[in-house]
Design an enzyme around this catalytic site. Sequence first.
Site, PDB file in Angstrom:
ATOM      1  N   LYS A 187       2.721  15.462  78.519  1.00 16.89           N
ATOM      2  CA  LYS A 187       3.455  14.792  77.436  1.00 16.89           C
ATOM      3  C   LYS A 187       4.879  15.347  77.358  1.00 16.89           C
ATOM      4  O   LYS A 187       5.854  14.589  77.272  1.00 16.89           O
ATOM      5  CB  LYS A 187       2.758  15.039  76.112  1.00 16.89           C
ATOM      6  CG  LYS A 187       3.594  14.760  74.877  1.00 16.89           C
ATOM      7  CD  LYS A 187       2.874  15.024  73.574  1.00 16.89           C
ATOM      8  CE  LYS A 187       2.905  16.448  73.134  1.00 16.89           C
ATOM      9  NZ  LYS A 187       4.158  16.880  72.455  1.00 16.89           N
ATOM     10  N   ASN A 188       4.999  16.666  77.411  1.00 15.15           N
ATOM     11  CA  ASN A 188       6.305  17.292  77.178  1.00 15.15           C
ATOM     12  C   ASN A 188       7.246  17.166  78.369  1.00 15.15           C
ATOM     13  O   ASN A 188       8.448  17.389  78.230  1.00 15.15           O
ATOM     14  CB  ASN A 188       6.119  18.754  76.783  1.00 15.15           C
ATOM     15  CG  ASN A 188       5.536  18.858  75.386  1.00 15.15           C
ATOM     16  OD1 ASN A 188       5.409  17.856  74.681  1.00 15.15           O
ATOM     17  ND2 ASN A 188       5.141  20.059  74.992  1.00 15.15           N
ATOM     18  N   CYS A 216       8.725  19.807  60.689  1.00 15.88           N
ATOM     19  CA  CYS A 216       7.305  19.488  60.891  1.00 15.88           C
ATOM     20  C   CYS A 216       6.495  20.708  60.480  1.00 15.88           C
ATOM     21  O   CYS A 216       7.035  21.720  60.028  1.00 15.88           O
ATOM     22  CB  CYS A 216       7.053  19.126  62.348  1.00 15.88           C
ATOM     23  SG  CYS A 216       7.313  20.511  63.451  1.00 15.88           S
ATOM     24  N   ARG A 256      12.632  22.969  62.780  1.00 18.39           N
ATOM     25  CA  ARG A 256      13.019  22.297  64.020  1.00 18.39           C
ATOM     26  C   ARG A 256      14.487  21.836  64.048  1.00 18.39           C
ATOM     27  O   ARG A 256      14.782  20.653  64.130  1.00 18.39           O
ATOM     28  CB  ARG A 256      12.095  21.102  64.289  1.00 18.39           C
ATOM     29  CG  ARG A 256      10.620  21.371  64.193  1.00 18.39           C
ATOM     30  CD  ARG A 256      10.110  22.417  65.156  1.00 18.39           C
ATOM     31  NE  ARG A 256      10.174  21.998  66.538  1.00 18.39           N
ATOM     32  CZ  ARG A 256       9.230  21.290  67.141  1.00 18.39           C
ATOM     33  NH1 ARG A 256       8.206  20.860  66.446  1.00 18.39           N
ATOM     34  NH2 ARG A 256       9.337  20.952  68.417  1.00 18.39           N
ATOM     35  N   ASP A 265       2.622  26.795  72.686  1.00 16.05           N
ATOM     36  CA  ASP A 265       1.728  25.639  72.517  1.00 16.05           C
ATOM     37  C   ASP A 265       0.276  25.968  72.828  1.00 16.05           C
ATOM     38  O   ASP A 265      -0.595  25.117  72.625  1.00 16.05           O
ATOM     39  CB  ASP A 265       2.186  24.477  73.408  1.00 16.05           C
ATOM     40  CG  ASP A 265       3.501  23.897  72.921  1.00 16.05           C
ATOM     41  OD1 ASP A 265       4.107  23.088  73.655  1.00 16.05           O
ATOM     42  OD2 ASP A 265       3.946  24.274  71.819  1.00 16.05           O
ATOM     43  N   ARG A 282      -1.726  12.625  69.262  1.00 18.93           N
ATOM     44  CA  ARG A 282      -0.326  12.710  69.701  1.00 18.93           C
ATOM     45  C   ARG A 282      -0.231  13.394  71.064  1.00 18.93           C
ATOM     46  O   ARG A 282       0.694  13.146  71.823  1.00 18.93           O
ATOM     47  CB  ARG A 282       0.495  13.502  68.679  1.00 18.93           C
ATOM     48  CG  ARG A 282       0.598  12.839  67.314  1.00 18.93           C
ATOM     49  CD  ARG A 282       1.540  13.586  66.411  1.00 18.93           C
ATOM     50  NE  ARG A 282       2.833  13.741  67.055  1.00 18.93           N
ATOM     51  CZ  ARG A 282       3.662  14.755  66.811  1.00 18.93           C
ATOM     52  NH1 ARG A 282       3.315  15.696  65.963  1.00 18.93           N
ATOM     53  NH2 ARG A 282       4.835  14.837  67.413  1.00 18.93           N
TER      54      ARG A 282
HETATM   55  C1  EPZ Z   1       9.449  21.785  72.965  1.00 18.61           C
HETATM   56  O1  EPZ Z   1       9.928  21.538  71.671  1.00 18.61           O
HETATM   57  C2  EPZ Z   1       8.037  21.227  72.995  1.00 18.61           C
HETATM   58  N1  EPZ Z   1       8.067  19.799  72.682  1.00 18.61           N
HETATM   59  C3  EPZ Z   1       7.173  21.956  71.960  1.00 18.61           C
HETATM   60  O2  EPZ Z   1       5.840  21.454  72.102  1.00 18.61           O
HETATM   61  C4  EPZ Z   1       7.186  23.441  72.284  1.00 18.61           C
HETATM   62  O3  EPZ Z   1       6.437  24.128  71.303  1.00 18.61           O
HETATM   63  C5  EPZ Z   1       8.642  23.955  72.285  1.00 18.61           C
HETATM   64  O4  EPZ Z   1       9.411  23.193  73.231  1.00 18.61           O
HETATM   65  C6  EPZ Z   1       8.726  25.425  72.680  1.00 18.61           C
HETATM   66  O5  EPZ Z   1       8.169  25.617  73.933  1.00 18.61           O
HETATM   67  C7  EPZ Z   1       8.409  18.921  73.641  1.00 18.61           C
HETATM   68  O6  EPZ Z   1       8.741  19.295  74.740  1.00 18.61           O
HETATM   69  C8  EPZ Z   1       8.365  17.465  73.264  1.00 18.61           C
HETATM   70  P1  EPZ Z   1      12.672  24.300  71.228  1.00 18.61           P
HETATM   71  P2  EPZ Z   1      11.497  21.783  71.354  1.00 18.61           P
HETATM   72  O7  EPZ Z   1      13.953  23.557  71.042  1.00 18.61           O
HETATM   73  O8  EPZ Z   1      12.296  21.643  72.583  1.00 18.61           O
HETATM   74  C9  EPZ Z   1      14.807  26.746  67.916  1.00 18.61           C
HETATM   75  C10 EPZ Z   1       3.834  20.473  71.401  1.00 18.61           C
HETATM   76  O9  EPZ Z   1       2.927  20.935  70.689  1.00 18.61           O
HETATM   77  N2  EPZ Z   1      15.887  25.758  68.026  1.00 18.61           N
HETATM   78  O10 EPZ Z   1      12.414  24.926  72.552  1.00 18.61           O
HETATM   79  O11 EPZ Z   1      11.866  20.969  70.180  1.00 18.61           O
HETATM   80  C11 EPZ Z   1      13.553  26.210  67.271  1.00 18.61           C
HETATM   81  O12 EPZ Z   1      13.628  26.278  65.875  1.00 18.61           O
HETATM   82  C12 EPZ Z   1       5.278  20.709  71.011  1.00 18.61           C
HETATM   83  O13 EPZ Z   1       3.657  19.818  72.453  1.00 18.61           O
HETATM   84  C13 EPZ Z   1      17.067  25.957  67.325  1.00 18.61           C
HETATM   85  O14 EPZ Z   1      17.211  26.923  66.605  1.00 18.61           O
HETATM   86  O15 EPZ Z   1      11.480  23.305  70.930  1.00 18.61           O
HETATM   87  C14 EPZ Z   1      12.501  27.129  67.837  1.00 18.61           C
HETATM   88  O16 EPZ Z   1      12.466  28.328  67.073  1.00 18.61           O
HETATM   89  C15 EPZ Z   1       5.399  21.451  69.677  1.00 18.61           C
HETATM   90  N3  EPZ Z   1      18.071  25.036  67.459  1.00 18.61           N
HETATM   91  C16 EPZ Z   1      13.015  27.459  69.229  1.00 18.61           C
HETATM   92  O17 EPZ Z   1      14.390  27.081  69.224  1.00 18.61           O
HETATM   93  C17 EPZ Z   1      17.946  23.943  68.272  1.00 18.61           C
HETATM   94  O18 EPZ Z   1      18.918  23.149  68.360  1.00 18.61           O
HETATM   95  C18 EPZ Z   1      12.347  26.715  70.358  1.00 18.61           C
HETATM   96  O19 EPZ Z   1      12.480  25.348  70.058  1.00 18.61           O
HETATM   97  C19 EPZ Z   1      16.733  23.772  68.980  1.00 18.61           C
HETATM   98  C20 EPZ Z   1      15.730  24.698  68.848  1.00 18.61           C
END
Ligand code: EPZ
Length: 458
Positions: A22-23, A118, A123, A317, A409
């Site tokens: 999915k990701n 969420c 996020r 995850d 999802r």
């Molecule tokens: C991806 O989300 C995945 N989703 C998430 O999987 C996964 O948990 C996450 O990466 C971390 O590995 C998809 O790929 C669709 P991040 P993403 O940006 O990219 C902070 C699942 O269950 N951050 O890597 O949105 C954020 O708050 C989902 O399949 C900022 O501060 O996550 C977090 O603490 C859940 N500013 C950290 O980075 C930003 O602009 C990692 O978030 C972006 C992120």
Amino acid sequence: MDVFRIEGGARLAGTLRVNGSKNAALPQLAACLLTDTPVTLRDVPELSDIGSMYRLLATLGVDLDRDADTRTVTLRSADEGKSHATYDIMRTMRAGICTLGPMLARRGSARVSLPGGCAIGDRPVNLHLKGMRALGAQIDLDQGDIVATAPGGRLRGARVFLGGSFGSTVLGTANVMSAATLAEGTTIIESAACEPEIVDLADLLTAMGARIAGAGSPRITIEGVNELGGTDHRVIADRIEAGTFMVAAAITGGSLRLKNCPLDCMMAATELLRDSGVIIREEPGADPLRATCTVEAGDKLMPAELTTQPHPGFPTDLQAQFMALLCLADGNSVVTEKIFPERFMHVAELSRMGASLHRQGATVVVSGVRGLTGAPVMASDLRASAGLVLAGLAAKGQTVINRVYHLDRGYEHLETRLAEVGAKITRCDDTVAARVPKTTDLPEVTVVRRRPVAGPAS
Ligand code: EPZ
């Protein structure tokens, strides 16, 4: 709303195929906006998040031709005049933010609703916007929407640091890398996410004509080109689904043979399982990202220390799923969540099933217990819900998991696939489950099967 009813105690045995990720698929679907020629993706899972992305892309002028049987979709960005990703879809699936970079790069402008928070955290997308600004975009906020414009219609290559206290951003890296493929000049992304899904996206973009080096490392270099074309790409296997199935074998004392398993990018998870006494045997084969392996519970489940980190560290995850397993370990484990410090919605629900969990901020001490007891529990976000299913498979008695739309999802027909390897799990609507007596010798109930619907974002 659908619920899962699980009679725990069955040892799982048999073979499961791991679906496409999915990701990985979500940013790849968005990447079709970088060209007006057809892009075909294969092994795209049939999930509500994927369905939400299809709906979003259709509003952005993309024609889709889907074959659900072969899980193949061909996308063509036909009408490039529709560039508003609205809140009503974005609020259900935050990965829609990945349409920002491609639209900005190809169309010169984009209006994308800020995704909401969420269950696992607020996020933010500040790093996505930092990256777009670095590439020369004008970014304004208007009534909850990001309004982005590339001066002169084209982005300019730049150096950008995407790191944060948590490490790096996965979708932020995907967004900026995609946008940079059509920028004028060279872009260097420092502190890029190294996740396998980024590597697979880079493979897709390269096949479309992009010039990318370093994907999978903290520094990615992109030489902008004027045009990208279509291609035909198979999505990488889902390492999180694979890890979930591995825990299912271990927690039930069973043995599962997994096909299409991306073992090569799961070492943090497989090492922890092996250290806990779980037996994992890989069959000889050509592609370590599409391996066949057997996962078998050992004689004793040892406790572990688990800290989630950016790849190649332990994936956040899989944190909930492994916590469910460690609830039954012979001793105390420590689980620390470094990516989403609030990602513990499953703790209270596991405690309802008899787990002994003690949270202190972003750390949970898991005191192993001899067994869990089935109970009605509430799913809250995708992976927490998976952890509850796994606990229910091992628990004594019946577990009813409410709000399983969270699971739909990210896991395709999870109950059907688990039942095929021996789990006593059925999907029914909550009115039926509520009436069913809480005893083990339950009468057969008529299961009302409906296609899962997209639920609100977790
Ligand atoms: C991806 O989300 C995945 N989703 C998430 O999987 C996964 O948990 C996450 O990466 C971390 O590995 C998809 O790929 C669709 P991040 P993403 O940006 O990219 C902070 C699942 O269950 N951050 O890597 O949105 C954020 O708050 C989902 O399949 C900022 O501060 O996550 C977090 O603490 C859940 N500013 C950290 O980075 C930003 O602009 C990692 O978030 C972006 C992120």
